[in-house]
Design a protein around this motif. Sequence first.
Motif, PDB file in Angstrom:
ATOM      1  N   GLU A 350      -3.053  51.472   8.657  1.00 19.71           N
ATOM      2  CA  GLU A 350      -1.917  52.381   8.501  1.00 19.71           C
ATOM      3  C   GLU A 350      -0.844  51.804   7.588  1.00 19.71           C
ATOM      4  N   ASP A 351      -1.124  50.638   6.993  1.00 20.29           N
ATOM      5  CA  ASP A 351      -0.214  49.963   6.065  1.00 20.29           C
ATOM      6  C   ASP A 351       1.124  49.617   6.725  1.00 20.29           C
ATOM      7  N   LEU A 352       1.083  49.258   8.016  1.00 21.31           N
ATOM      8  CA  LEU A 352       2.300  48.871   8.723  1.00 21.31           C
ATOM      9  C   LEU A 352       2.465  47.360   8.797  1.00 21.31           C
ATOM     10  N   ILE A 353       1.348  46.637   8.662  1.00 20.03           N
ATOM     11  CA  ILE A 353       1.400  45.179   8.636  1.00 20.03           C
ATOM     12  C   ILE A 353       0.532  44.651   7.510  1.00 20.03           C
ATOM     13  N   GLU A 354       0.781  43.408   7.132  1.00 24.41           N
ATOM     14  CA  GLU A 354      -0.098  42.708   6.197  1.00 24.41           C
ATOM     15  C   GLU A 354      -0.415  41.330   6.774  1.00 24.41           C
ATOM     16  N   ILE A 355      -1.608  40.875   6.532  1.00 25.56           N
ATOM     17  CA  ILE A 355      -2.063  39.592   7.062  1.00 25.56           C
ATOM     18  C   ILE A 355      -2.467  38.709   5.895  1.00 25.56           C
ATOM     19  N   ASP A 356      -1.843  37.535   5.811  1.00 20.27           N
ATOM     20  CA  ASP A 356      -2.262  36.597   4.774  1.00 20.27           C
ATOM     21  C   ASP A 356      -2.842  35.358   5.437  1.00 20.27           C
ATOM     22  N   GLU A 357      -2.895  34.278   4.711  1.00 17.79           N
ATOM     23  CA  GLU A 357      -3.580  33.080   5.193  1.00 17.79           C
ATOM     24  C   GLU A 357      -3.016  32.557   6.510  1.00 17.79           C
ATOM     25  N   ASN A 358      -1.692  32.653   6.707  1.00 18.17           N
ATOM     26  CA  ASN A 358      -1.131  32.068   7.925  1.00 18.17           C
ATOM     27  C   ASN A 358      -0.029  32.907   8.563  1.00 18.17           C
ATOM     28  N   SER A 359       0.013  34.203   8.253  1.00 12.96           N
ATOM     29  CA  SER A 359       1.050  35.016   8.876  1.00 12.96           C
ATOM     30  C   SER A 359       0.623  36.465   9.044  1.00 12.96           C
ATOM     31  N   ILE A 360       1.254  37.103  10.004  1.00 11.22           N
ATOM     32  CA  ILE A 360       1.099  38.531  10.258  1.00 11.22           C
ATOM     33  C   ILE A 360       2.508  39.114  10.203  1.00 11.22           C
ATOM     34  N   LYS A 361       2.766  40.017   9.268  1.00 13.09           N
ATOM     35  CA  LYS A 361       4.132  40.504   9.117  1.00 13.09           C
ATOM     36  C   LYS A 361       4.171  41.977   8.737  1.00 13.09           C
ATOM     37  N   LEU A 362       5.346  42.556   8.895  1.00 14.49           N
ATOM     38  CA  LEU A 362       5.541  43.958   8.584  1.00 14.49           C
ATOM     39  C   LEU A 362       5.507  44.197   7.079  1.00 14.49           C
ATOM     40  N   THR A 363       4.932  45.315   6.676  1.00 15.00           N
ATOM     41  CA  THR A 363       5.047  45.779   5.295  1.00 15.00           C
ATOM     42  C   THR A 363       6.386  46.509   5.156  1.00 15.00           C
ATOM     43  N   ASN A 364       6.689  46.966   3.955  1.00 10.59           N
ATOM     44  CA  ASN A 364       7.901  47.765   3.777  1.00 10.59           C
ATOM     45  C   ASN A 364       7.836  49.036   4.627  1.00 10.59           C
ATOM     46  N   LYS A 365       6.668  49.635   4.683  1.00 11.92           N
ATOM     47  CA  LYS A 365       6.487  50.815   5.534  1.00 11.92           C
ATOM     48  C   LYS A 365       6.673  50.430   6.997  1.00 11.92           C
ATOM     49  N   GLY A 366       6.182  49.237   7.355  1.00 15.14           N
ATOM     50  CA  GLY A 366       6.323  48.756   8.722  1.00 15.14           C
ATOM     51  C   GLY A 366       7.764  48.517   9.119  1.00 15.14           C
ATOM     52  N   LEU A 367       8.598  48.113   8.154  1.00 11.55           N
ATOM     53  CA  LEU A 367      10.021  47.937   8.444  1.00 11.55           C
ATOM     54  C   LEU A 367      10.662  49.262   8.863  1.00 11.55           C
ATOM     55  N   ASP A 368      10.212  50.348   8.253  1.00  8.73           N
ATOM     56  CA  ASP A 368      10.750  51.663   8.595  1.00  8.73           C
ATOM     57  C   ASP A 368      10.186  52.203   9.905  1.00  8.73           C
ATOM     58  N   LEU A 369       8.981  51.759  10.239  1.00 13.06           N
ATOM     59  CA  LEU A 369       8.307  52.281  11.432  1.00 13.06           C
ATOM     60  C   LEU A 369       7.991  51.158  12.415  1.00 13.06           C
ATOM     61  N   ALA A 370       8.926  50.217  12.528  1.00 20.39           N
ATOM     62  CA  ALA A 370       8.688  49.024  13.339  1.00 20.39           C
ATOM     63  C   ALA A 370       8.398  49.348  14.805  1.00 20.39           C
ATOM     64  N   ASN A 371       9.029  50.394  15.328  1.00 20.71           N
ATOM     65  CA  ASN A 371       8.790  50.748  16.728  1.00 20.71           C
ATOM     66  C   ASN A 371       7.323  51.057  16.994  1.00 20.71           C
ATOM     67  N   LEU A 372       6.646  51.670  16.016  1.00 18.72           N
ATOM     68  CA  LEU A 372       5.221  51.970  16.171  1.00 18.72           C
ATOM     69  C   LEU A 372       4.396  50.688  16.222  1.00 18.72           C
ATOM     70  N   VAL A 373       4.831  49.679  15.470  1.00 21.26           N
ATOM     71  CA  VAL A 373       4.136  48.388  15.477  1.00 21.26           C
ATOM     72  C   VAL A 373       4.327  47.699  16.819  1.00 21.26           C
ATOM     73  N   TRP A 374       5.567  47.658  17.279  1.00 20.29           N
ATOM     74  CA  TRP A 374       5.871  46.936  18.530  1.00 20.29           C
ATOM     75  C   TRP A 374       5.178  47.587  19.730  1.00 20.29           C
ATOM     76  N   GLU A 375       5.013  48.923  19.668  1.00 24.40           N
ATOM     77  CA  GLU A 375       4.369  49.625  20.789  1.00 24.40           C
ATOM     78  C   GLU A 375       2.960  49.128  21.046  1.00 24.40           C
ATOM     79  N   GLU A 376       2.309  48.604  20.032  1.00 25.32           N
ATOM     80  CA  GLU A 376       0.942  48.116  20.193  1.00 25.32           C
ATOM     81  C   GLU A 376       0.885  46.870  21.078  1.00 25.32           C
ATOM     82  N   PHE A 377       2.032  46.217  21.280  1.00 29.27           N
ATOM     83  CA  PHE A 377       2.045  44.949  22.035  1.00 29.27           C
ATOM     84  C   PHE A 377       2.870  45.040  23.313  1.00 29.27           C
ATOM     85  N   VAL A 378       3.186  46.278  23.704  1.00 28.21           N
ATOM     86  CA  VAL A 378       3.939  46.459  24.961  1.00 28.21           C
ATOM     87  C   VAL A 378       2.970  46.430  26.144  1.00 28.21           C
TER      88      VAL A 378
END
Length: 378
Positions: A350-378
């Motif tokens: 859904e282009d909400l996160i990006e994963i590189d060699e040593n990190s998992i972080k929000l994309t620009n789209k993820g910054l706008d829809l951060a609540n949807l990302v956090w809900e996955e870990f509630v």
Amino acid sequence: MRKVGIYIHIPFCKQKCFYCDFLSFCDKTESIDKYIECMKKEIKLKSNKKGFIIDTIYIGGGTPSVIDGKLIREVLETIRESFIIDKEAEITIEVNPGTVNKEKLMIYKESGINRISIGLQSTNSNLLKMLGRIHTYEEFMECFKLARHSGFKNINVDLMIGLPNQTLEDINQSIEIISNLNPEHISVYSLIVEEGTKISRDIEKGVLILPKEEFERKMYWTVKEKLANNGYIHYEISNFAKEGYESKHNMNCWNQKEYLGFGASAHSYINHIRYSNIESLDKYIDNISRWQIEKNKEVHEIQDIDSSKKEYMLLGLRKIDGVNITEFKNKFADNPIYLFRKELSKLAKEDLIEIDENSIKLTNKGLDLANLVWEEFV
């Protein structure tokens, strides 16, 4: 010995802001001295000089600067008597313009406070009135200059976006004015409408109208761009800092570090247990006066290892640098890429996160829809 933070809650205000949902009182000034005495007793009863080193102290509220500066000094002296304080500890106090003077600021400085957080919210006087703030923009300027002249070299300024009647011009003006003052840290929060607040009732009645979500997001990206152009590092969704001035207290919380809370409604996180003191000011004082401190404690969560891992992901994904995979492995002896493979795969598609060699972080789209990302870990 474990590094632990301390949070001190001062629940007194001159006036309740119209959006505020935190525990605070405008009509209990007669309780201030007794409250501080009880808080000092609570600190002494929870004294621990063998297990903890205190690396951050955060004095929040309410409005901590509304009470006598000598009382703040007494609280800090009690903490020093009861705990070992790291020599490099970050010690922050929240202040509101119109409630501090040179004398108070000097007491803070002499007491070891090395970081001031000033609640401004906007440079537009009409917006300040709409929010129920007790100060003017001019009083903020005086407060900021007083803090600088008193020797504070680490100052945060709070701003708000997503306000009814707020324009992009308001945002640009606030950012330009604040950036020219060159504070070390700027926090920019979107208005959260809490049930039961005056601003919530005004919105329900149609007296106030919130900006559309797309416009609120435009405000956010305007702030992000302008602060970046002025040398501020965006290190957490709502926080920007000059290099080396990231809030240690908040970073510790987002990195799932432990902390102790003192005072009515203050929260703690120790040994995977999240708990707080009761909200009733009178009961808090009465229980401590009767040496029944445990009656103040309300347990909210006893974490098992799985919920601890999920929370670590949720908190870590508030940071712009995201979750460090190596640090996750070191803490939990587990690989988050494999452990949360279903959640991460969905979020990546859904282009909400990006994963590189040593990190998992929000994309620009993820910054706008951060609540949807956090809900996955509630």
